[in-house]
Design an enzyme around this catalytic site. Structure first.
Site, PDB file in Angstrom:
ATOM      1  N   HIS A 185       0.734  -1.068   0.151  1.00 58.86           N
ATOM      2  CA  HIS A 185       0.024  -0.061   0.050  1.00 58.86           C
ATOM      3  C   HIS A 185       0.897   1.310  -0.050  1.00 58.86           C
ATOM      4  CE1 HIS A 185      -2.951   2.809   1.902  1.00 58.86           C
ATOM      5  NE2 HIS A 185      -3.918   1.987   1.419  1.00 58.86           N
ATOM      6  N   ASP A 238       2.485  -4.518   8.047  1.00 58.76           N
ATOM      7  CA  ASP A 238       1.668  -3.717   7.745  1.00 58.76           C
ATOM      8  C   ASP A 238       0.397  -4.885   8.103  1.00 58.76           C
ATOM      9  OD1 ASP A 238      -0.791  -2.630   7.102  1.00 58.76           O
ATOM     10  OD2 ASP A 238       0.391  -1.736   5.058  1.00 58.76           O
ATOM     11  N   GLN A 282      -4.738  -5.082   6.945  1.00 59.14           N
ATOM     12  CA  GLN A 282      -5.628  -6.097   6.487  1.00 59.14           C
ATOM     13  C   GLN A 282      -5.546  -7.377   7.025  1.00 59.14           C
ATOM     14  OE1 GLN A 282      -7.953  -5.239   4.186  1.00 59.14           O
ATOM     15  NE2 GLN A 282      -7.256  -3.248   3.646  1.00 59.14           N
ATOM     16  N   LYS A 294     -10.538  -0.663  10.273  1.00 59.80           N
ATOM     17  CA  LYS A 294     -10.785  -1.926   9.360  1.00 59.80           C
ATOM     18  C   LYS A 294     -11.196  -3.044  10.381  1.00 59.80           C
ATOM     19  CE  LYS A 294      -7.357  -0.223   6.233  1.00 59.80           C
ATOM     20  NZ  LYS A 294      -8.229   0.152   5.060  1.00 59.80           N
ATOM     21  N   CYS A 307      -4.704   2.530  -3.787  1.00 60.67           N
ATOM     22  CA  CYS A 307      -3.449   2.891  -3.165  1.00 60.67           C
ATOM     23  C   CYS A 307      -2.307   1.922  -3.380  1.00 60.67           C
ATOM     24  CB  CYS A 307      -3.534   3.110  -1.602  1.00 60.67           C
ATOM     25  SG  CYS A 307      -4.872   4.490  -1.327  1.00 60.67           S
TER      26      CYS A 307
HETATM   27  C1  LIG Z   1      -2.471  -2.941   3.575  1.00 64.96           C
HETATM   28  C2  LIG Z   1      -2.851  -1.527   4.080  1.00 64.96           C
HETATM   29  N1  LIG Z   1      -1.996  -0.857   4.330  1.00 64.96           N
HETATM   30  C3  LIG Z   1      -2.232   0.532   4.979  1.00 64.96           C
HETATM   31  C4  LIG Z   1      -3.510   1.086   4.863  1.00 64.96           C
HETATM   32  C5  LIG Z   1      -3.749   2.323   5.462  1.00 64.96           C
HETATM   33  O1  LIG Z   1      -4.455   2.231   6.259  1.00 64.96           O
HETATM   34  P1  LIG Z   1      -5.168   3.709   7.086  1.00 64.96           P
HETATM   35  O2  LIG Z   1      -5.606   4.612   5.990  1.00 64.96           O
HETATM   36  O3  LIG Z   1      -6.474   3.242   8.284  1.00 64.96           O
HETATM   37  O4  LIG Z   1      -3.839   4.450   7.651  1.00 64.96           O
HETATM   38  C6  LIG Z   1      -4.383   0.369   4.098  1.00 64.96           C
HETATM   39  C7  LIG Z   1      -5.717   0.941   4.010  1.00 64.96           C
HETATM   40  O5  LIG Z   1      -6.551   0.619   3.241  1.00 64.96           O
HETATM   41  C8  LIG Z   1      -3.965  -1.035   3.837  1.00 64.96           C
HETATM   42  O6  LIG Z   1      -5.117  -1.724   3.296  1.00 64.96           O
END
Ligand SMILES: Cc1ncc(COP(=O)(O)O)c(C=O)c1O
Length: 413
Positions: free
Chosen positions: A130, A207, A210, A233, A371
């Site tokens: 991401h 990270d 998900q 999430k 993203c």
């Molecule tokens: C794999 C992953 N990393 C990071 C993020 C970023 O999360 P946040 O926007 O809640 O900080 C997301 C959000 O979709 C994600 O799916």
């Protein structure tokens, strides 16, 4: 993690009743919510917790001697303890409240990077990250002269682990990879990633944005060094998340931001810093967010994790089969080990048009690059339509999606 016998038997019909928003209609149709990967809906218990906090408990925390402040502080720290148990961290002070995954990764990039990165050092990420696990590293690389190295993937969306292993060297200072890919659903072999890195004493950040909605994560069993996730999430509020970090590393890192709460003593000549976790929690935090996230953790923890996994895997298999049966549908991301996320393309159409037609039918899917632009570049596509399933989705949701995609095909082709 250990199972307790007091877990509630998971029943999707029952679980759905906990989410009031699932009763509403969109564009004249019952809402079919298949965008939980972007943000999950909230159970009544989380909504009630937030309302109760503002109605009965609110005051600023960690500062006041008065009753309300102490009560709010207790509720906030109780939530931290719940989250510690949820991810099985050794210490509550290793559980830092953040604004979300993005904020947690930025914290590590800035604070770890400032202390430990120098010109010529390397950070390893992967092709499927991401943007929030790419850009913070690029920013700190620009400041320090360190370089990003990218683990390649195959067309199924799986990391090439041999390549990863051969990338590790004395200049590698940190590995930062997605536990579960938001665009592909791939569950990465994080145990192997961590073991290989630790053989060279390289710390690993996962990270987990998900991962936590789909599987229980035990940070001690994984022996992961940093683990970031977002409350929203995980059926919790927006604007709050968690960064877990091993205490030795967090103690070694300089603060991320300066301000109230993160100090021990301030004079104009010199400031000394507070202990963990406060050193990394400058300013008034998202108090209700933290407490609401505690309620969300209570919500998911009431079920046996294996039952949720089985339910979601069942939905994933059913949806994969039904979508693949539609002429012209191609699934992007076919890893052997996947969470309940399906990215797909309908030949000859733009994902945005498919998403718009589905929306007319009350079906919420995400369209675009999710993203993950470098990942889309790898596949040579601008984006996909993505259905992401949570514990409250059922086979009827999948049937509605499949009927909607067939309708889109009939209209667009
Ligand atoms: C794999 C992953 N990393 C990071 C993020 C970023 O999360 P946040 O926007 O809640 O900080 C997301 C959000 O979709 C994600 O799916």
């Amino acid at each position: 993690m250990s199972k307790t016998t007091a877990k509630k038997v998971f029943d999707v019909a029952q679980a759905r009743k906990e989410f009031p928003i699932l009763e509403r209609t969109v564009n004249g149709h019952p809402l079919i919510y298949l965008d939980s990967g972007a943000s999950a809906q909230k159970p009544q218990s989380v909504i009630d917790c937030i309302a109760r906090y503002y109605r009965e408990q609110h005051a600023n925390i960690h500062r006041g001697v008065h009753h309300l402040s102490q009560q709010a502080t207790q509720a906030y720290e109780d939530a931290r303890e719940k989250i510690r148990q949820f991810i099985n961290a050794e210490h509550a002070h290793e559980v830092l409240f953040t604004k979300g995954t993005t904020d947690g990764i930025n914290l590590v990039a800035a604070a770890f990077g400032r202390k430990f990165l120098a010109a010529g050092d390397q950070i390893i990420i992967s092709t499927m990250e991401h943007h929030s696990n790419i850009v913070p590293w690029q920013m700190i690389c620009e400041q320090t002269g360190a370089m990003l190295k990218i683990i390649p993937i195959n067309k199924r969306g799986e990391l090439l682990m041999d390549e990863y292993e051969s990338m590790l060297n004395d200049r590698t200072k940190l590995i930062a990879v997605a536990h579960v890919s938001n665009s592909l659903g791939t569950i990465n072999p994080v145990e192997d990633i961590i073991k290989l890195a630790h053989q060279r004493d390289i710390p690993v950040l996962l990270d987990g944005a998900q991962a936590v909605p789909h599987k229980r994560v035990d940070v001690q069993a994984l022996n992961v060094d940093f683990f970031a996730f977002s409350g929203h999430k995980l059926f919790g509020p927006t604007g709050v998340g968690i960064l877990y970090g091993k205490q030795a590393l967090l103690n070694d890192m300089p603060p991320y931001q300066g301000g109230g709460d993160m100090i021990e003593r301030v004079t104009f000549e010199k400031t000394t810093y507070n202990t963990l976790p406060h050193k990394f929690e400058a300013g008034t935090p998202n108090i209700v967010g933290g407490i609401g996230l505690g309620a969300a953790v209570d919500f998911v923890s009431q079920y046996d994790e294996q039952e949720i996994v089985a339910h979601e895997q069942n939905i994933l298999a059913y949806a994969t089969k039904k979508l693949t049966d539609i002429d012209g549908v191609k699934i992007v991301g076919t890893a052997a080990n996947k969470a309940s996320v399906i990215s797909f393309l309908l030949d000859g159409t733009h994902p945005f048009d498919v998403g718009t037609i589905l929306d007319q039918l009350g079906i919420a899917v995400r369209t675009g690059h999710h993203c993950t632009q470098p990942l889309m570049d790898f596949y040579g596509i601008p984006g996909t339509a993505r259905a992401s399933f949570a514990l409250y989705n059922n086979r009827a949701d999948v049937d509605a999606l499949v009927a909607g995609v067939r309708r889109a095909a009939a209209m667009l082709l």
